[in-house]
Design a protein around this motif. Structure first.
Motif, PDB file in Angstrom:
ATOM      1  N   THR A  39      43.673  -5.780  53.182  1.00 53.31           N
ATOM      2  CA  THR A  39      44.290  -4.473  52.902  1.00 53.31           C
ATOM      3  C   THR A  39      43.279  -3.407  52.511  1.00 53.31           C
ATOM      4  O   THR A  39      43.656  -2.266  52.246  1.00 53.31           O
ATOM      5  N   SER A  40      41.975  -3.754  52.471  1.00 59.79           N
ATOM      6  CA  SER A  40      40.977  -2.786  52.007  1.00 59.79           C
ATOM      7  C   SER A  40      39.665  -2.992  52.747  1.00 59.79           C
ATOM      8  O   SER A  40      39.381  -4.088  53.247  1.00 59.79           O
ATOM      9  N   ASP A  41      38.868  -1.921  52.807  1.00 58.67           N
ATOM     10  CA  ASP A  41      37.509  -2.009  53.339  1.00 58.67           C
ATOM     11  C   ASP A  41      36.479  -1.993  52.218  1.00 58.67           C
ATOM     12  O   ASP A  41      35.272  -1.926  52.484  1.00 58.67           O
ATOM     13  N   GLU A  42      36.939  -2.031  50.981  1.00 60.49           N
ATOM     14  CA  GLU A  42      36.038  -2.079  49.829  1.00 60.49           C
ATOM     15  C   GLU A  42      35.621  -3.516  49.564  1.00 60.49           C
ATOM     16  O   GLU A  42      36.467  -4.409  49.421  1.00 60.49           O
ATOM     17  N   THR A  74      37.022  -5.327  46.408  1.00 62.19           N
ATOM     18  CA  THR A  74      38.446  -5.647  46.539  1.00 62.19           C
ATOM     19  C   THR A  74      38.644  -6.901  47.380  1.00 62.19           C
ATOM     20  O   THR A  74      39.459  -7.770  47.052  1.00 62.19           O
TER      21      THR A  74
END
Length: 706
Positions: free
Chosen positions: A238-241, A244
């Motif tokens: 759910t994230s590209d970080e 996370t």
């Protein structure tokens, strides 16, 4: 590649379509005489090309001559393609106007007609002039070749064989500590060793979760972290970080109140990075502390420095070359598969021992040469391999390349070209067989001068490459067990990149100027762009290669939102354009100016409609629009794509129907819409009855129609 190009031109010049075009070039050519002379010159060059391509590996002068020949061949191919396109367009226009009132149309559009006729004559003159100039250029190349002592040989014949049954392997797992690298040179079997461990029954029982991640070069920490998450059972990233994603991974492996601690096995295959900072950013130490005692990380690498970075030098598994005895066993298992009568023949045995010694204990080389000799039935043919000059070649990047060259030069022309095209893909990429075949078609590698369907020949070529051990890690259809995909060994990928180093360029789009993973030059014709960030198509590619001669432009792992019309207008010779899985919302109308384009992949993008200019792609053979979830309509004039053979619109949820104009496409072989695309009774829509009229192939498509 030069050999295949010249062969293509010889076939084109002798084909029926060019025998019907004398009127096109009478302004500047004595057509029959000049074309015959041109074809004769090409045949003289063709007869020595097989020898020249062998000698280019160690002779830079020969390589320079071949580069000039390829340049001229590409130019001529473009000219002949433009010639053929104009003729085809004229024939299509005749068919379109049949049954209409020609006199009324002519009187109403007389001025336009005269202008169009003038433009047509101008184009014909330019094409004829280009043929005459290139004829002179090829004559000079033919004269220049005489300064070399080339042997006149013809190319190898295609090999028609059945695919042998795959062999199964078993192994036991040696217990290790928390992190353990498996190190060795390319072709030693590091990945095979790790696969045996990963799939071992005892390993399956010991670990609760397993993850296999191909790392390769460059070390993309976000991509690796996402792959670990998915492999360990995560449903959706759910994230590209990075942090996370790492937190999500830890949540997967942490002990829950009502669960026991999880033991994990993480295999990181083909690690190259020697940068401590890149390795530390993955925070494997933190991950392992969240797992149960007994969890393991196994890394395969060619570099001992990776073991130091992992702080696991005392736990390094160093794969050695095979012993002479084991080498001979492996070679015999491949070379004498189903040939027990030859296995005991002393003549074959003596030659086999000498060849095995030259393979120097490298499993990949032994398998590749064994598969080559499996199809050579006489002792004389085996002796030719043993005594080949290729064994003496020193100027190659790795020793393993020399025996691979033997297998490569034994391939038929079309198979060589198809193999080399794999250099346009990233390492560890999972090839889809049908997509690969459609791209081979787009480059003109298949069915040159033959009567078979190109797709049929493409499947035969794929099978031969499988049997020659150029592919591995096969994916099969669950029902039919047919191979539908595969990978290429890293060393084999290095090999095809070595052979195409002047024509194929792969680069990372990291930063304003990009990072090249191979040398750029003005002869690059196949450009692969990796990891382009969200935003417009990077403009710096024009500085890395001559965009006007590119034949392939492909993106992988990118998030491009738009492609500039100015860039499109530069791609004059493009045959293959792969922009799949980006974030493109709109294509410029100028896409229709790519008159040579055969393959267009826009799958997984965000367009709501295609520009009408797409309908001007007269030569387009494949259009892929799978997973374009917001695509609402296709242009009404799709029927102008009279050379379209494969239309893929699977999982286009917003596409209610296909335009009626598609019924005019008589060459269509594949219409893949799944259950999301329907026929309709709407006046603009294709109907089931239209499908019945088009091609018997579509009779089975009725279940998708309402």
């Amino acid at each position: 590649m030069a050999e295949a190009l010249v062969n293509l031109l010889v076939e084109q010049l002798g084909s029926v379509v060019y025998h019907h075009t004398s009127e096109w070039v009478t302004l500047v050519l004595n057509t029959k005489k000049d074309v015959d002379k041109f074809r004769s010159t090409l045949k003289l060059i063709q007869n020595v090309l097989h020898d020249a391509e062998k000698k280019q590996v160690e002779d830079s002068a020969v390589r320079d001559r071949l580069d000039k020949l390829k340049d001229a061949s590409y130019k001529m191919d473009d000219v002949l393609d433009a010639w053929n396109t104009e003729i085809g367009k004229r024939e299509a226009e005749k068919q379109e106007t049949q049954g209409s009132d020609a006199e009324v149309r002519f009187s109403f559009r007389s001025n336009c007609f005269c202008l169009a006729r003038l433009n047509e004559v101008t184009r014909r003159y330019k094409i004829g002039r280009a043929i005459k100039d290139l004829n002179a250029e090829f004559t000079k190349i033919d004269v220049d070749k005489n300064q070399f002592s080339f042997q006149s040989t013809m190319h190898a014949a295609a090999v028609n064989v059945e695919q042998p049954n795959p062999r199964s392997f078993t192994s036991s797992f040696a217990k290790g500590r928390e992190a353990r690298p498996c190190q060795g040179m390319g072709g030693l079997g590091k990945t095979t060793f790790a696969q045996l461990v990963f799939n071992d029954a005892q390993v399956q029982a010991h670990f609760d979760l397993k993850a296999w991640v191909c790392v390769s070069d460059p070390f993309d920490v976000i991509k690796i972290a996402k792959a670990i998450f998915r492999q360990l059972g995560g449903s959706r990233v759910t994230s590209d970080e990075l942090q996370t994603i790492l937190d999500d991974i830890q949540n997967l492996v942490k002990k829950k109140e009502d669960e026991k601690e999880k033991k994990i096995l993480l295999v990181l295959d083909d690690v190259w990075t020697e940068d401590d900072r890149e390795w530390d950013s993955l925070k494997l130490q933190v991950l392992m502390q969240s797992c149960a005692k007994g969890s393991r990380v196994l890394v395969t690498t060619r570099k001992q420095e990776v073991a130091r970075i992992m702080k696991a030098t005392s736990d390094m598994i160093i794969l050695e070359k095979l012993s002479p005895e084991d080498s001979l066993k492996l070679f015999y298992n491949v070379a004498f598969f189903d040939r027990e009568q030859d296995k005991s023949n002393e003549g074959f045995g003596n030659i086999a021992e000498k060849i095995v010694r030259k393979c120097d204990g490298l499993p990949l080389v032994l398998k590749t040469l064994g598969s080559l000799l499996l199809y050579k039935q006489t002792i004389g043919e085996w002796e030719e391999v043993l005594n080949s000059e290729i064994w003496k070649v020193k100027v190659v990047q790795e020793e393993v390349f020399r025996p691979l060259l033997l297998s490569y030069y034994d391939l038929a022309l079309e198979i060589k070209s198809c193999l080399l095209y794999c250099a346009t893909y990233p390492k560890d990429f999972e090839f889809n067989k049908e997509i690969l075949i459609e791209q081979w078609m787009s480059q003109g590698y298949l069915n040159v001068g033959g009567n078979k369907e190109e797709a049929t020949q493409g499947r035969e070529v794929f099978t031969k490459l499988v049997m020659r051990c150029f592919f591995q890690d096969f994916m099969q259809d669950a029902l039919t067990k047919e191979i539908i995909g595969c990978k290429m060994h890293d060393t084999m990928h290095d090999f095809v990149q070595y052979l195409t180093q002047n024509e194929c360029l792969t680069m990372e789009a990291t930063g304003p100027h990009g990072t090249e993973t191979s040398s750029a030059n003005d002869r690059v014709r196949h450009l692969t762009l990796m990891s382009a960030p969200e935003g417009p198509f990077p403009s710096f590619i024009s500085n890395l290669a001559n965009s006007e001669i590119l034949r392939t432009l492909a993106t992988f792992g990118s998030r491009i939102t738009a492609i500039d019309s100015d860039l499109i207008s530069q791609l004059k010779c493009l045959r293959t354009l792969n922009l799949s899985r980006n974030k493109i919302r709109q294509l410029p109308e100028e896409i229709g100016d790519l008159t040579h384009l055969r393959y267009l992949d826009l799958s997984g993008n965000g367009m709501t409609r295609l520009p009408d200019g797409v309908c001007n792609l007269y030569n387009l053979q494949t259009l892929r629009l799978d997973y374009c979830h917001v695509l609402r309509e296709l242009p009404d004039n799709m029927g102008k794509l009279i050379n379209l053979k494969h239309l893929h619109v699977g999982d286009c949820y917003s596409l209610d129907y296909l335009p009626k104009g598609i019924r005019r496409i008589r060459n269509l072989r594949t219409l893949d819409g799944g259950t999301s695309v329907y026929c309709s009774e709407d006046a603009k829509a294709l109907t089931f009855e239209d499908l019945r009229m088009m091609n018997p192939y579509f009779m089975g498509w009725g279940k998708c129609c309402k």
